[in-house]
Design an enzyme around this catalytic site. Structure first.
Site, mmCIF file in Angstrom:
data_model
loop_
_atom_site.group_PDB
_atom_site.id
_atom_site.type_symbol
_atom_site.label_atom_id
_atom_site.label_comp_id
_atom_site.label_asym_id
_atom_site.label_seq_id
_atom_site.Cartn_x
_atom_site.Cartn_y
_atom_site.Cartn_z
ATOM 1 N N CYS A 1 -4.897 -3.877 0.598
ATOM 2 C CA CYS A 1 -5.403 -4.187 1.925
ATOM 3 C C CYS A 1 -4.500 -4.278 2.853
ATOM 4 O O CYS A 1 -3.479 -4.659 2.818
ATOM 5 C CB CYS A 1 -5.859 -5.529 1.712
ATOM 6 N N ILE A 2 -4.756 -3.471 3.946
ATOM 7 C CA ILE A 2 -4.018 -3.306 5.218
ATOM 8 C C ILE A 2 -4.887 -3.978 6.495
ATOM 9 O O ILE A 2 -5.906 -3.297 6.782
ATOM 10 C CB ILE A 2 -3.755 -1.865 5.326
ATOM 11 N N HIS B 1 2.528 -0.150 13.097
ATOM 12 C CA HIS B 1 2.671 -0.009 11.639
ATOM 13 C C HIS B 1 1.637 -0.046 10.746
ATOM 14 O O HIS B 1 1.474 0.584 9.874
ATOM 15 C CB HIS B 1 3.593 -1.341 11.284
ATOM 16 N N ARG C 1 -15.366 -7.334 2.590
ATOM 17 C CA ARG C 1 -15.524 -6.302 2.059
ATOM 18 C C ARG C 1 -14.851 -6.400 0.615
ATOM 19 O O ARG C 1 -15.016 -5.443 -0.305
ATOM 20 C CB ARG C 1 -14.706 -5.118 2.397
ATOM 21 N N ASN D 1 -10.154 5.432 -4.141
ATOM 22 C CA ASN D 1 -9.272 4.755 -3.095
ATOM 23 C C ASN D 1 -10.050 3.496 -2.401
ATOM 24 O O ASN D 1 -10.909 3.536 -1.549
ATOM 25 C CB ASN D 1 -8.950 5.814 -1.841
ATOM 26 N N ALA E 1 0.862 -1.206 -0.080
ATOM 27 C CA ALA E 1 -0.102 0.020 0.069
ATOM 28 C C ALA E 1 0.841 1.319 -0.068
ATOM 29 O O ALA E 1 0.565 2.227 -0.576
ATOM 30 C CB ALA E 1 -1.165 -0.004 1.148
ATOM 31 N N LEU E 2 2.111 1.153 0.491
ATOM 32 C CA LEU E 2 2.971 2.540 0.778
ATOM 33 C C LEU E 2 3.384 2.657 -0.606
ATOM 34 O O LEU E 2 3.938 3.804 -0.833
ATOM 35 C CB LEU E 2 4.014 2.140 1.652
ATOM 36 N N GLU E 3 3.565 1.827 -1.530
ATOM 37 C CA GLU E 3 3.884 2.171 -2.926
ATOM 38 C C GLU E 3 2.883 2.438 -3.765
ATOM 39 O O GLU E 3 3.147 3.000 -4.927
ATOM 40 C CB GLU E 3 4.732 0.722 -3.361
ATOM 41 N N THR F 1 1.315 -3.765 16.143
ATOM 42 C CA THR F 1 2.259 -2.915 16.275
ATOM 43 C C THR F 1 1.483 -1.323 15.585
ATOM 44 O O THR F 1 0.710 -1.551 14.772
ATOM 45 C CB THR F 1 3.484 -3.083 15.490
#
Length: 156
Positions: free
Chosen positions: A86-87, A94, A133, A119, A60-62, A92
Site C-alpha cells: 500500500c502506497i 516519493h 479497496r 500485483n 513496496a520497494l522491497e 513529496t
C-alpha cells in the site's frame, strides 16, 4: 474455459498450485487486510495452506526483490506469485518514485522469470481510498494468480 469475469471463480481450481505471497509491512493495517482477503480467497479457490509461502518485507520497494528470490528459488517451485502493498500519496515526489519503481520491478520479475505475478500493491491518494479497496483487491489478487497460473499450464 477460464473467463475474466468474477462469476468464473467457481471454474478456477487451484488445488494443485503453489503460490508465493510477498507482503509489504508499510501501512500494515491495509496490507494485513489485503493478506487476509487474499489468503481467504486462495482457500476458496482450493489452494492448500501448505502450498502457500507468505513472507513480509519492509515496504513496496522491497517487494520485487523478494518476488525475484521466490521466482528463482527452484525449478518451478511457484506456479504464481502475489505482491501485496500500500502506497499512499504524500506531499513529496516519493509517492511517484515508490509507485513507479515497485510496479516496474514486479513486472520485470514476472517477465524475466516467466512466472505470473498478481500485483496488488495499492496506490491511492489517501488512506480512506486504500481501506475501501483493501478487501476486494486482496481477493482479486488471489483470483488473478490462480487464473494466470492455470493459463500458463494450458499454454505450456
Amino acid at each position: 474455459m477460464l473467463g475474466a469475469d468474477k462469476g468464473q471463480t467457481q471454474a478456477l481450481d487451484g488445488q494443485h498450485l503453489r503460490i508465493g505471497v510477498v507482503q509489504a509491512r508499510f501501512n500494515e493495517g491495509v496490507t494485513n487486510a489485503l493478506r487476509d482477503a487474499c489468503l481467504a480467497e486462495l482457500a476458496v479457490l482450493g489452494v492448500k495452506p501448505e502450498q502457500i509461502v507468505h513472507v513480509t518485507v519492509p515496504g513496496a520497494l522491497e517487494v520485487p526483490l523478494a518476488l525475484q528470490a521466490m521466482a528463482r528459488s527452484g525449478d518451478g517451485q511457484f506456479d504464481a506469485l502475489i505482491a501485496l502493498g500500500c502506497i499512499v500519496r504524500g506531499e513529496t515526489y516519493h509517492f511517484e518514485l515508490v509507485a513507479n519503481e515497485s510496479g516496474a520491478g514486479v513486472t520485470r520479475v514476472s517477465l524475466d522469470n516467466a512466472v505470473p505475478i498478481a500485483n496488488a500493491i495499492l496506490t491511492t491518494e489517501n488512506m480512506p481510498q486504500a481501506v475501501v479497496r483493501q478487501v476486494e483487491k486482496g481477493r482479486d489478487a488471489a483470483r488473478v494468480a490462480v487464473e494466470m497460473a492455470l493459463l500458463q499450464e494450458r499454454l505450456a
